[in-house]
Design an enzyme around this catalytic site. Sequence first.
Site, PDB file in Angstrom:
ATOM      1  N   GLU A  66       0.693  -1.284   0.141  1.00 46.70           N
ATOM      2  CA  GLU A  66      -0.010  -0.156   0.164  1.00 46.70           C
ATOM      3  C   GLU A  66       0.774   1.154  -0.106  1.00 46.70           C
ATOM      4  OE1 GLU A  66      -0.590  -2.604   1.911  1.00 46.70           O
ATOM      5  OE2 GLU A  66      -2.874  -2.941   1.698  1.00 46.70           O
ATOM      6  N   HIS A 135      -9.264  -3.818  12.550  1.00 42.46           N
ATOM      7  CA  HIS A 135     -10.139  -3.539  11.392  1.00 42.46           C
ATOM      8  C   HIS A 135     -11.403  -2.792  11.899  1.00 42.46           C
ATOM      9  CE1 HIS A 135      -7.727  -6.701   9.655  1.00 42.46           C
ATOM     10  NE2 HIS A 135      -8.267  -6.568   8.602  1.00 42.46           N
TER      11      HIS A 135
END
Lengths: 332, 332, 315, 315
Positions: A66, A135
Amino acid sequence: MGDREATRPPRYVEAVARALGDELAADDDVVVLGVDVGAAGGAYGATRGLHERFGPARVIDTPIAEAGVLGAAVGAAMAGLRPVVEIMYMDFLTVCLDPIVNQAAKLPYMTAGGVRMPIVFRTQTGGGRSSGAQHSQSLEAVLAHVPGLKVFLPGDARDAYDLLRAAVRDDGPVVVVENRRLYNRRAEDFDSRAPLPPGRARIVRAGTAATVVAWGRMVDEVVRACADDGPLAGVDLELVDLRTLVPLDLETVVQSVLKTGRALVVHEAVTAFGPGAEIAARIDERLRYDVEGPIRRLGALASPVPYAPQLEAAVLPDADGIAAAVRALLEG
Amino acid sequence: MGDREATRPPRYVEAVARALGDELAADDDVVVLGVDVGAAGGAYGATRGLHERFGPARVIDTPIAEAGVLGAAVGAAMAGLRPVVEIMYMDFLTVCLDPIVNQAAKLPYMTAGGVRMPIVFRTQTGGGRSSGAQHSQSLEAVLAHVPGLKVFLPGDARDAYDLLRAAVRDDGPVVVVENRRLYNRRAEDFDSRAPLPPGRARIVRAGTAATVVAWGRMVDEVVRACADDGPLAGVDLELVDLRTLVPLDLETVVQSVLKTGRALVVHEAVTAFGPGAEIAARIDERLRYDVEGPIRRLGALASPVPYAPQLEAAVLPDADGIAAAVRALLEG
Amino acid sequence: MSAELLADVTTMARIRAFEERVARAFRDGRIPGFVHVSIGQEAVAAGICGALERRDMITTTHRGHGHCLAKGADAGAMMAELFGRATGTCGGKGGSMHIADPSVGVLGANGIVGAGIPIAVGAALAAKLRRSGAIAVAFAGEGTVHSGAFHEALTLAVLWEAPVVFVIENNRFAEFTDSEAMWRGAPLLERALGYGLAAAERVDGNDAVAVRGAAAEAVAATRAGGGPRLLEAMTYRHHGHYEGDPAAYRDEAETAAWLERDPLEVARRALRERGEEGALDAARAAAEEEMDAAVAAALAAPPPPLESALEHVGG
Amino acid sequence: MSAELLADVTTMARIRAFEERVARAFRDGRIPGFVHVSIGQEAVAAGICGALERRDMITTTHRGHGHCLAKGADAGAMMAELFGRATGTCGGKGGSMHIADPSVGVLGANGIVGAGIPIAVGAALAAKLRRSGAIAVAFAGEGTVHSGAFHEALTLAVLWEAPVVFVIENNRFAEFTDSEAMWRGAPLLERALGYGLAAAERVDGNDAVAVRGAAAEAVAATRAGGGPRLLEAMTYRHHGHYEGDPAAYRDEAETAAWLERDPLEVARRALRERGEEGALDAARAAAEEEMDAAVAAALAAPPPPLESALEHVGG
Ligand SMILES: Cc1ncc(C[n+]2csc(CCOP(=O)(O)OP(=O)(O)O)c2C)c(N)n1
Ligand SMILES: Cc1ncc(C[n+]2csc(CCOP(=O)(O)OP(=O)(O)O)c2C)c(N)n1
Ligand SMILES: [Mg+2]
Ligand SMILES: [Mg+2]
């Protein structure tokens, strides 16, 4: 399904895909990048159909790298593309923050406008489903604190579409924070509601008893709390959906609080050093001598987000917690 | 130099090195890691002499791979070491945030106390010397927003020593934010002042006209503003050095504001969504009906930090800006 | 070949004169912040950027003045930037570590080690997708190759067949650390090829002719669609890491040996072989004049208007 | 060898029985969140962790149940964790992606791809500096090798001569993406050696005997100070990326071929050669019983007390 389905307003996640599709169709310089955004159509379907429609050169599956992908997107934006890059979960910002914070946010400034930075960082949050501590984070405060970044947080399908399109059209960097727990929801007024630009809050519900300021999924939680069968049924709340933290429509908030005399800011992010502190402080700075009532905040408690449903519910704000906070506000 | 020098209290940067040396000497499990912390003694000398004294196995020069180094430090902490790892500039947090935010801060919680996390992340900030937009950021709000992290911000040599030692002794993760513009300063009361633990604010200057809450270099700016030749000479300010944002000594702040009736929070970080918002909101939440005066914030303006000295001075708070804000506070 | 050498000598002389003035102005307290000069590394900037076209793009590092000049940024505007003036390339808002001139393809120096590498890959991807015919060059120091940014950037470049050339300036040191001491395993070229780069070559970074030759080949091949590649240029910085660093961590004999191989002197020998030795002195004299004028203009230029501090935030 | 095979078969049977119940409980809505099971990859967990000692440490991934069980975490406590109960390994606060049991050297699964790799390197460094005699193993998927974390971790491991073994479970897919489609350049082993690892070996990840053999060698060499090394275990997940993923992106014939090579069936053949085929069925029967009990106990266990939500914040 079938006809019925086709004429219904889109779900939030479909509105995202539609906005991307419309932008890809309108402008050859728009590209979409991210892990599994291509053939798979995104982990939650937010890019479904785009790969087939626009091909792998414009809807680009990337490796799990990323930081590199976002850095490349920054370079691509400076060189004429309008990249929309996905960070699959907002929690993953921790592995790729530099291209956002030190590059995209600063390069237009550091070059005195020498470069444009038409780049969108799409990501999503959404606690409450036992996704675990890595998350489930809502980190919009981190982004809003960085001058040069705009931060959009669509609370329903209509805004998901409008704000994403506005983000892609923006010549500066924008982070769009979606909420996966809204992905399946439809805005029944999708076709009738007029689009609002970024920087304009929306009065979701007019009222006089108190002002609640929220964004993202918390807008919906407040609406639920106020429903006829909700814990705040009958309480005449005014609900302001901020929609974008940067730019911030303080004026709408201030006008509302002037009217109601009290304010509660609700967000899924942790309360401490969270985004609500800024809103609360700004309200107080503007209205200290004009309103009597308290200005309060309700966010997540100060812990990582726990996994077990009961614990998670205890930590994150919900309709009941909002109701309790509103009652305290009305008494305070 | 010579004798005179040896008996003078240490400079801030020497206090850092002394704290590290004392911890390294006291506990074989303490190790120091970072780019150029070894033979070079650190970019600013904060690890000077340690490499010679404790050897390369305990004072470890690393490649420029901060994310990996911090991740390794997290593993080392779980496996029995007490690593002190340096992030050379606070701005570089963007390349290595995951080990701090998603690992160190969360692992003790996610394992329900199954692991200890005795790790210190040392870093430094300090705008005002034309270091440019990527070497001038104060990002403590980002860290303080993450449950599980402690955040210490020593404002002088005494605290640099005490807070760093406390950080190394802590069994949880601590970020220590030093300020390079203080590195050459000495605390003249270094030997006489009693050490304070983290979570205890310090009344640097007692007064009754208004409360100023600050930390890091801004403490010093306020002191300068209040000096006999300063722009606030004669104003009876109370100055609270918070010393640590997490844990936060709200009580000392509240008691002070109860006394003075008005408060200004000053920090070098950007005002918008900055750490001062939390302090201001907390004061208002506690004291809305007890104090009349305004609660204000003064931080950096909402831009990346510009390079040119005049622009940087216009953007960052300093003694004159503090004086102006205090005057507005006293009138407000 | 001779025209190219002359052009590169001119560039090198300009960089040298520029950097010497920067170092002096910093010492005199006229340039704030910190500066990293590239004295001793001029042949890399000149040879690489000499092989580029105006439309091509570069990203560079904290040690980027030379690359910017070589790519065509105006010396006067650059000097004004370092002096923090309104007339600077970045209106005085960027400074040495963020110097940029997008109008000539300089997408920026960078204060974050490694950050420029993926940016160049993305710029190259844009060039490819927009069929602009441009390529990109990422300059980075040898200390940068351990960073995740390097790894991810090379991976993406190969995957995307992005027209980018990675130029690793190996000046032996990363700040105060001998990079050899941090190196294990296979040499850089071998590792680079492992990523699937089309080519990876080591070149004498103090020999402008050698750099230019390798660069011309790499640039042409990349522009022709031959895929990304890497050049490792072996060189040395004459000064410390930043101005003010006495560089006591270096071996004196080694430094002396490198000073012997000053790229300007190496170029002199090459010119001599071509019977054009005089060109160097002429270039240097012209550069001295140009850069004196740049300094004078910077000194005379106004500081940025205060209102510019809040302009261009976010675009 | 036979004792080891029997031990590994027992481990594999336990993992299989555990994971099958997890998948079922998830389908039935008894396990919240999302779960990634390792059915089909059991031989890697069994063979690697079988070669480890209790003091050794592992870090694992989102697909970590098997590694934890194999390393000695209690199945009942693990199941309770997944069910979000007070009796879970993490008191219900971690869940599948953060399952850990430091008491047996499991330093944790991880929800951040790549994050566990440098953590293992640091654990190994600690073991080395403290002369504990322990080593560390970092489990990671093949999709992880493009991340900066992988690059930096290998670099540091070699530099520090950290006693760590990297185990790359190559199950061909990273989420919904064929990892081959993201791969360019030299194969993993070659690249790994480029970092200066002492060894890098590919092993049939569905053959417990092969895995155990390679693991024993790697672990012994690493423990003896031979430096870090890497194993790439070729395997396949029978299920989708997470439970609920129909895995339509996979080739049916390929999946069928891999199902043929189910590690339990491969083990059966190995047992048969040794005349011990019955051991597998016995192990599976015992595992079924153990895991049924684990589920029953988890179901019967209380949820975590609400006050635990604010305990252990920051240590
Ligand atoms: C992410 C990051 N880490 C550390 C630094 C501090 N730093 C600045 S330059 C430098 C050394 C770079 O060495 P190299 O890449 O060889 O370039 P050189 O200075 O030799 O040109 C370091 C460590 C930084 N700017 N960014
Ligand atoms: C930093 C980060 N990026 C993306 C993800 C989302 N994600 C979770 S698992 C996964 C694929 C991992 O593939 P691999 O490493 O091969 O492991 P496998 O699932 O095959 O066991 C991805 C992309 C993540 N968790 N963290
Ligand atoms: Mg170097
Ligand atoms: Mg995989």
